[in-house]
Scaffold this motif. Structure first.
Motif, PDB file in Angstrom:
ATOM      1  N   ASN A  12      51.423  86.976  84.661  1.00  0.00           N
ATOM      2  CA  ASN A  12      51.820  87.398  85.536  1.00  0.00           C
ATOM      3  C   ASN A  12      51.087  88.700  86.070  1.00  0.00           C
ATOM      4  OD1 ASN A  12      54.156  86.782  87.831  1.00  0.00           O
ATOM      5  ND2 ASN A  12      54.971  88.826  86.307  1.00  0.00           N
ATOM      6  N   VAL A  13      51.274  89.552  85.079  1.00  0.00           N
ATOM      7  CA  VAL A  13      50.293  91.171  85.288  1.00  0.00           C
ATOM      8  C   VAL A  13      48.735  90.735  85.891  1.00  0.00           C
ATOM      9  CG1 VAL A  13      49.672  92.721  84.668  1.00  0.00           C
ATOM     10  CG2 VAL A  13      51.588  91.945  84.330  1.00  0.00           C
ATOM     11  N   LEU A  14      48.071  89.991  85.990  1.00  0.00           N
ATOM     12  CA  LEU A  14      47.325  89.907  86.377  1.00  0.00           C
ATOM     13  C   LEU A  14      47.071  89.103  87.618  1.00  0.00           C
ATOM     14  CD1 LEU A  14      45.503  87.929  83.667  1.00  0.00           C
ATOM     15  CD2 LEU A  14      44.406  90.368  84.669  1.00  0.00           C
TER      16      LEU A  14
ATOM     17  N   ASP B 252      36.681  93.502  85.586  1.00  0.00           N
ATOM     18  CA  ASP B 252      36.156  93.758  84.761  1.00  0.00           C
ATOM     19  C   ASP B 252      36.672  94.821  83.607  1.00  0.00           C
ATOM     20  OD1 ASP B 252      37.276  97.032  84.361  1.00  0.00           O
ATOM     21  OD2 ASP B 252      37.589  96.000  86.711  1.00  0.00           O
ATOM     22  N   ALA B 253      36.407  94.654  82.047  1.00  0.00           N
ATOM     23  CA  ALA B 253      37.165  94.680  80.147  1.00  0.00           C
ATOM     24  C   ALA B 253      38.106  96.222  81.265  1.00  0.00           C
ATOM     25  CB  ALA B 253      36.093  94.719  79.849  1.00  0.00           C
ATOM     26  N   ASP B 254      37.998  97.910  81.455  1.00  0.00           N
ATOM     27  CA  ASP B 254      38.470  98.180  81.218  1.00  0.00           C
ATOM     28  C   ASP B 254      39.976  97.658  82.461  1.00  0.00           C
ATOM     29  OD1 ASP B 254      36.898  99.950  80.155  1.00  0.00           O
ATOM     30  OD2 ASP B 254      36.095 100.893  81.501  1.00  0.00           O
ATOM     31  N   THR B 255      39.403  96.766  83.449  1.00  0.00           N
ATOM     32  CA  THR B 255      40.772  97.038  84.554  1.00  0.00           C
ATOM     33  C   THR B 255      41.737  95.300  83.424  1.00  0.00           C
ATOM     34  OG1 THR B 255      39.931  97.592  86.424  1.00  0.00           O
ATOM     35  CG2 THR B 255      42.006  95.860  86.685  1.00  0.00           C
ATOM     36  N   PHE B 256      41.453  94.517  82.552  1.00  0.00           N
ATOM     37  CA  PHE B 256      42.005  93.816  82.495  1.00  0.00           C
ATOM     38  C   PHE B 256      42.573  94.516  80.494  1.00  0.00           C
ATOM     39  CE2 PHE B 256      41.912  91.346  77.894  1.00  0.00           C
ATOM     40  CZ  PHE B 256      43.017  89.807  79.005  1.00  0.00           C
ATOM     41  N   ASP B 257      41.806  94.950  80.242  1.00  0.00           N
ATOM     42  CA  ASP B 257      42.843  95.760  79.288  1.00  0.00           C
ATOM     43  C   ASP B 257      43.797  96.283  79.765  1.00  0.00           C
ATOM     44  OD1 ASP B 257      40.388  95.459  77.432  1.00  0.00           O
ATOM     45  OD2 ASP B 257      39.898  97.249  77.108  1.00  0.00           O
TER      46      ASP B 257
END
Length: 155
Positions: free
Chosen positions: A78-80, A122-127
């Protein structure tokens, strides 16, 4: 349309209460029990050995782990999606640790491990999104501390 998780007003004025039943027969070391979900999706046996040792059957901590993994996967999806990143999949494992603390069995921690397939992210945004989902997940919130009420009676 707003979503139900993690930080928005519910789209439904009243959400259902979920329930499960458990029955235990006998004393703690020699007794046994069954747990059943209201939906009928799960019914299983549990015992002292399945909870505190390595015996066959389920245990309450395993069901907490399943609930937390399921809730977190939904919350992260949901957040994504709300951030414009539709996930292809989210897979989460929750490891619930039960230890003796001052002579009492105590859940001392829950570790979530999640993997997601999100094209173009990207990994930072995913984190950042993963952390936000952990904070917003209703099961995470409940396990962080919630009021527990009780009605008890003898039969």
């Amino acid at each position: 349309m707003t979503s139900d998780i993690p930080n928005h007003q519910p789209t439904h004025p009243s959400m259902p209460t979920r329930s499960a039943d458990a029955t235990w027969t006998g004393n703690l070391p020699d007794g046994s029990g069954t747990m059943q979900l209201e939906s009928g999706a799960y019914e299983g046996a549990y015992s002292f050995r399945s909870r505190f040792e390595d015996g066959d059957g389920s245990n309450p901590e395993e069901l907490i782990a399943a609930a937390h993994a399921g809730c977190y996967s939904m919350a992260l999806s949901n957040v994504l999606a709300e951030a414009g990143h539709d996930p292809e999949s989210v897979n989460t494992t929750a490891d619930v640790t039960l230890q003796m603390v001052e002579g009492d069995p105590t859940i001392t921690g829950i570790h979530l491990t999640t993997e997601a397939s999100v094209p173009g992210l990207d990994a930072d945004t995913f984190d950042e999104h993963a952390a936000a989902a952990k904070e917003g997940c209703p099961v995470s919130k409940a396990l962080a501390g919630t009021e527990i009420t009780l009605d008890a009676s003898l039969t």
